[in-house]
Motif scaffolding. Sequence first.
Motif, PDB file in Angstrom:
ATOM      1  N   ILE A 102      19.879  63.120 -52.956  1.00  0.00           N
ATOM      2  CA  ILE A 102      19.046  61.918 -52.930  1.00  0.00           C
ATOM      3  C   ILE A 102      17.642  62.263 -53.423  1.00  0.00           C
ATOM      4  N   GLY A 160      16.357  51.957 -58.135  1.00  0.00           N
ATOM      5  CA  GLY A 160      17.618  52.484 -57.655  1.00  0.00           C
ATOM      6  C   GLY A 160      18.472  52.980 -58.808  1.00  0.00           C
ATOM      7  N   VAL A 195      21.641  60.045 -56.042  1.00  0.00           N
ATOM      8  CA  VAL A 195      21.226  58.659 -55.791  1.00  0.00           C
ATOM      9  C   VAL A 195      19.711  58.572 -55.656  1.00  0.00           C
ATOM     10  N   ALA A 198      16.309  56.079 -54.989  1.00  0.00           N
ATOM     11  CA  ALA A 198      15.947  54.852 -54.278  1.00  0.00           C
ATOM     12  C   ALA A 198      14.696  54.234 -54.890  1.00  0.00           C
ATOM     13  N   TYR A 249      15.417  50.430 -49.647  1.00  0.00           N
ATOM     14  CA  TYR A 249      15.822  51.746 -49.162  1.00  0.00           C
ATOM     15  C   TYR A 249      17.336  51.765 -49.049  1.00  0.00           C
ATOM     16  N   HIS A 250      17.893  52.958 -48.933  1.00  0.00           N
ATOM     17  CA  HIS A 250      19.345  53.101 -48.826  1.00  0.00           C
ATOM     18  C   HIS A 250      19.737  53.501 -47.411  1.00  0.00           C
ATOM     19  N   PHE A 302      22.937  55.166 -45.588  1.00  0.00           N
ATOM     20  CA  PHE A 302      24.163  55.909 -45.853  1.00  0.00           C
ATOM     21  C   PHE A 302      24.977  56.065 -44.577  1.00  0.00           C
ATOM     22  N   ALA A 356      27.176  53.803 -49.126  1.00  0.00           N
ATOM     23  CA  ALA A 356      25.752  53.487 -49.161  1.00  0.00           C
ATOM     24  C   ALA A 356      25.541  51.990 -49.312  1.00  0.00           C
ATOM     25  N   GLU A 357      24.490  51.509 -48.676  1.00  0.00           N
ATOM     26  CA  GLU A 357      24.076  50.113 -48.768  1.00  0.00           C
ATOM     27  C   GLU A 357      22.610  50.070 -49.177  1.00  0.00           C
ATOM     28  N   LEU A 358      22.263  49.179 -50.079  1.00  0.00           N
ATOM     29  CA  LEU A 358      20.863  48.952 -50.437  1.00  0.00           C
ATOM     30  C   LEU A 358      20.330  47.791 -49.614  1.00  0.00           C
ATOM     31  N   SER A 387      20.413  42.942 -46.722  1.00  0.00           N
ATOM     32  CA  SER A 387      21.374  43.742 -47.463  1.00  0.00           C
ATOM     33  C   SER A 387      21.523  43.206 -48.880  1.00  0.00           C
ATOM     34  N   VAL A 428      26.351  50.244 -52.630  1.00  0.00           N
ATOM     35  CA  VAL A 428      26.003  51.025 -53.814  1.00  0.00           C
ATOM     36  C   VAL A 428      27.235  51.800 -54.245  1.00  0.00           C
TER      37      VAL A 428
END
Length: 316
Positions: free
Chosen positions: A218, A225, A240, A242, A258-259, A261, A274-276, A287, A291
């Motif tokens: 990261i 992103g 990844v 951000a 932000y991500h 995980f 992962a979610e943004l 949300s 990702v």
Amino acid sequence: MFRFAHLTDPHVGPLPRPALRQLLGKRLTGYVNWRRGRHTAHCMDVLAALVKDLREQEPDHIVCTGDICNLGLAGEWSSSRIFLDGLGTPETVSFVPGNHDAYVPGSLAGLLLAVDPFTRGDEPGAHRFPYVRRRGPVAFLGLSSAVPTAPFIASGRLGRRQIEEAEAMLAALAREGLARVVMIHHPPHVGGAPATRNLVDADRFEAMIGRVGAELVIHGHNHVGSVAILRGPAGPVPVVGAPSASARGGIVVHRAGYHLFSVEEAGAGFAITAELRGLGPTGSFTSQGAVDLTTGSGWGSRRPRRRPALAPAASP
């Protein structure tokens, strides 16, 4: 399930008023850029809203990958510590520095004294970088790519020692059966940023990952992103990036985010998702969806190799 959040490039403000003697060399150009508009690109109200949303998600750990400062002024070091304390305790928050934290010679050393507990690994007496922190099934490996550079240059460097020690650490952590997450500020792959903003020894980092692998890398720096894919000995390794945590950005790709995980054991390995979570039109964070960690996309994508689709924010 172990969950951790990754934010980067908060550029904490307001900028303290510098003395004339401090505005020499690179700091002078940076200060002019800040006064001419950069300060409006980073909003502390946006950053506060992001931190509020992040803490409401109750992650098991939080990672910040640099550029907590703007010009590396001594007056920024205490506010940097206050910001990290606001995220959580040193046990639950890990930090690695960025190029703005090492803006001029001496800046990084001063900052690291202020935020020391957030950059210490499990093993006492070891080098500050690289460091390892074991949290649940995850081992966080912190690298510093922050080095002073000339005006209008924002590149980074790891150096031979750091890469060699990181390789040995990653190999040992694999034998421990931990999910290895590498934390760094600059995009650590060839083509991750233009020549004046890149990691100059990204090729050596890539080669090291090719030999020993990692479960996830990261980074920050580009303020957008992105996902790139490197080859590891046992399969692909997602890299990844951000967005900036404080970006007011008028278009979606440059808005703060932000991500989040999630790491779960899966057979002999780990499943990582992962979610943004990003800034919405109402000023709150929501949300923005999952990702995709399996396909390189965005700036510096390595699969397929092509010209970048997104231009990174300027960072003189």
